[in-house]
Write an enzyme that holds these catalytic residues in place. Structure first.
Site, PDB file in Angstrom:
ATOM      1  N   HIS A 184       0.993  -1.099   0.125  1.00 28.60           N
ATOM      2  CA  HIS A 184       0.516  -0.434   0.032  1.00 28.60           C
ATOM      3  C   HIS A 184       1.048   1.020   0.324  1.00 28.60           C
ATOM      4  O   HIS A 184       0.453   2.176  -0.165  1.00 28.60           O
ATOM      5  CB  HIS A 184      -0.895  -0.250   1.244  1.00 28.60           C
ATOM      6  CG  HIS A 184      -2.221  -0.853   0.995  1.00 28.60           C
ATOM      7  ND1 HIS A 184      -2.287  -2.457   1.161  1.00 28.60           N
ATOM      8  CD2 HIS A 184      -3.234  -0.446   0.053  1.00 28.60           C
ATOM      9  CE1 HIS A 184      -2.977  -3.045   0.811  1.00 28.60           C
ATOM     10  NE2 HIS A 184      -3.341  -2.058   0.418  1.00 28.60           N
ATOM     11  N   CYS A 497      -9.271  -4.520 -10.878  1.00 27.16           N
ATOM     12  CA  CYS A 497      -9.107  -2.697  -9.986  1.00 27.16           C
ATOM     13  C   CYS A 497      -7.426  -2.938  -9.607  1.00 27.16           C
ATOM     14  O   CYS A 497      -7.101  -1.937  -9.152  1.00 27.16           O
ATOM     15  CB  CYS A 497      -9.848  -2.249  -9.428  1.00 27.16           C
ATOM     16  SG  CYS A 497      -9.851  -3.140  -7.686  1.00 27.16           S
TER      17      CYS A 497
HETATM   18  C1  PEP Z   1      -6.870  -5.214  -4.390  1.00 27.05           C
HETATM   19  O1  PEP Z   1      -6.507  -5.785  -3.374  1.00 27.05           O
HETATM   20  O2  PEP Z   1      -6.129  -5.368  -5.899  1.00 27.05           O
HETATM   21  C2  PEP Z   1      -6.808  -3.546  -4.075  1.00 27.05           C
HETATM   22  C3  PEP Z   1      -7.346  -2.969  -5.071  1.00 27.05           C
HETATM   23  O3  PEP Z   1      -7.112  -3.729  -3.277  1.00 27.05           O
HETATM   24  P1  PEP Z   1      -6.234  -3.078  -2.357  1.00 27.05           P
HETATM   25  O4  PEP Z   1      -4.741  -3.053  -2.975  1.00 27.05           O
HETATM   26  O5  PEP Z   1      -6.299  -1.616  -2.111  1.00 27.05           O
HETATM   27  O6  PEP Z   1      -5.810  -4.380  -0.972  1.00 27.05           O
END
Ligand code: PEP
Ligand code: MG
Length: 568
Positions: A184, A497
């Site tokens: 993140h 996504c």
């Molecule tokens: C994912 O896990 O691909 C996602 C879009 O959520 P995050 O990256 O915020 O965990």
């Protein structure tokens, strides 16, 4: 001197380094002299007094759930048994104040964390957090990232909470010894348009604050002891990059349609209002993922429920006439832990994270659902639940969501009765059962960042394992295909996504697999749209068919790179 790391957020920077060291409290486990006993007791008692004062001040302005955490800290601090145990270590076992707090704290934490009772284990985590704060107070250290002038942050690692509580505008680049491509911190760096290189091993121990360094977020080079030639090269690269971006920006209003007429929606992943502006100026078709936890984790917003509610409203309002905003409910936990959750090591990635945290902390979840529902009056709002692992779990969440809608109806609070509801597919069990999940929702969105880490069993935040974190693993591709097929059979739209969609070279494969909605990091929108316009859907489909027949990752990679080279 050149270091080569892993580039995870594009861009170039040349600035002074600011070496950020975490308060790595060193405890000397050496017996103290008898004459110092009083001094050590005073050290502990003063630190305790100062901390209590701070907590009382914070308690005055905090929300209910933070109050609970603060109250717990206060009661641990004031607990006579805890105090006696610390004093006993100092008086009778010749421990320093620091060592005594560590010893008494660890003893009690181990007792609580070893309990069968989740409530007691939770208290154990809180006590551990308090122990660290008390030790920081005694040793006069703290772990706040205070950036005073434009700088490149050099650190061993960086926590999301540290970045969000700093003055982000002053951070021109980040170079980390550790970190992963889809961690993140990497996602946030891309959102803030800050070049980031990770995997630099020991740079933070070699680099000095104030020395000028160059970081290249395209090829992962970090240059210390910069010479004139390197500065000239940097300036030339920057000029070239700016020219490229100016050209790309001119294409913002061009739609993303393949050469044979298939419309591919390119939406934005955003972490706050800044991302919404980038999405609009880049011609995005909507916001495919609003990571709401990031506004929750900003220190200045933590106590400001009203401002958070306004942000949902403003985001929906700004996007009126542009497209939908999909608000993903809080994905707290893992490397996005709240202070006091005690999970900075990532231990909760497979634990009390995300929807599980929300369903256990209904007061927080309830307030967020109400805020999103209120914003939905603009009629372009959708809601999406993260980390769903089964149809049963989703049903429980949906039923809770319905009960919140009922409450608003009773109170006469306006919201969109037709608000679209979706789920993320990012847990392998959900991908395997996407056919059972699809009938319950209006859309599904595949979060490949987590789906990959969970299905290959590779921590997304660890660069040491990055060679195993492979989006093109046949197992991952089969899961993606399964979800797309489940969507098609149930007439439910399927988007992707995860960061995989922002990797331009993968777009032909994803489009060929059948995805017609890609949500990418806001700064990748223009490039993604340009790529779509260069592709034929039929050729992409042929590519995907060929890839799905391949048995090894190396063959799949070759298939894709040959495809991209032929069309370069
Ligand atoms: C994912 O896990 O691909 C996602 C879009 O959520 P995050 O990256 O915020 O965990
Ligand atoms: Mg995820």
């Amino acid at each position: 001197m050149n270091d080569i790391g892993v580039p995870v957020s594009e861009g170039l920077a040349f600035n002074k380094a600011f070496v950020y060291r975490h308060s790595n409290i060193k405890v000397d486990h050496v017996a103290i002299d008898e004459k110092n006993i009083q001094r050590e007791k005073d050290l502990y008692l003063n630190a305790k007094g100062e901390l209590l004062e701070e907590y009382y001040r914070l308690l005055g302005s905090s929300l209910r759930d933070e109050k609970e955490i603060l109250d717990a800290h206060v009661s641990f601090l004031s607990d006579p048994d805890f105090r006696d145990s610390i004093i006993d270590y100092i008086e009778n076992h010749s421990h320093s104040a620091l060592w005594a707090v560590e010893a008494a704290g660890n003893k009690l934490v181990a007792l609580l964390e070893g309990s069968e009772d989740e409530y007691l284990r939770e208290r154990g985590r809180e006590l551990n957090d308090l122990k660290i704060r008390l030790m920081e107070k005694i040793s006069g250290t703290s772990s706040t990232l205070l950036v005073e002038e434009d700088s490149i942050i050099v650190a061993d690692y960086l926590l999301v909470s540290e970045l969000l509580s700093s003055d982000v505008g002053k951070i021109k680049g980040i170079a980390l010894d550790r970190g992963g491509k889809t961690s993140h911190i990497a996602i946030l760096a891309r959102a803030f348009n800050i070049p980031l290189v990770v995997g630099l091993i020991d740079l933070s121990s070699r680099c000095q604050s104030g020395e000028r360094i160059i970081i290249n977020g395209f090829d992962g080079t970090v240059i210390t002891k910069v010479d004139k030639q390197e500065i000239a090269n940097y300036k030339a690269l920057l000029k070239e990059r700016n020219k490229y971006l100016r050209e790309l920006n001119k294409e913002a209003s061009k739609p993303s349609i393949t050469t044979d007429g298939r419309r591919i929606m390119i939406k934005a992943n955003v972490e706050g209002l800044q991302g919404i502006d980038t999405a609009i100026s880049s011609g995005a078709d909507g916001v495919g993922l609003f990571r709401t936890e990031f506004i929750f984790l900003r220190k200045e917003l933590l106590n400001d429920e009203m401002r958070r509610e306004e942000i949902y409203e403003e985001a929906s309002e700004k996007m009126e006439g542009v497209g939908d905003v999909i608000f993903r409910t809080l994905d707290i936990g893992g490397d996005k832990a709240l202070d006091g959750m005690g999970d900075e090591s990532g231990a909760l990635t497979l634990g009390m994270r995300s929807i599980r945290f929300c369903m256990k902390n209904k007061d927080i979840f309830h307030r967020q659902l109400v805020s999103i529902l209120k914003a939905s009056k603009h009629k372009n709002t959708a809601i999406m639940f993260p980390m769903i692992s089964s149809r049963d779990e989703l049903k429980e969440v949906l039923s809770y969501f319905e009960s919140v809608k009922d409450e608003l109806r009773e109170k006469g609070i306006e919201f969109d009765e037709n608000i679209r509801v979706g789920t993320m597919i990012e847990v392998p069990s959900a991908a395997m059962t996407a056919d059972l999940i699809a009938p319950l929702v209006d859309f599904m969105s595949v979060g490949t960042n987590d789906l990959i880490q969970f299905s290959i069993a590779v921590d997304r935040g660890k660069d040491t394992l990055s060679h195993l974190y492979e989006p093109l693993h046949p197992g991952v591709l089969r899961l993606l295909k399964r979800v797309v097929d489940a969507g098609a059979e149930n007439n439910v739209r399927v988007a992707i996504c995860g960061e995989m969609a922002s990797e331009i070279s993968y777009l032909p494969l994803l489009i060929g697999l059948g995805f017609d909605e890609l949500s990418v990091s806001a700064h990748s929108i223009l490039e993604a749209k340009r790529k779509v316009r260069s592709l034929s859907y039929l050729e992409c489909k042929r590519l995907a068919d060929a890839v799905l027949k391949r048995r090894e990752i190396s063959e799949i990679k070759k298939e894709i790179s040959d495809f991209n080279e032929r069309r370069a």
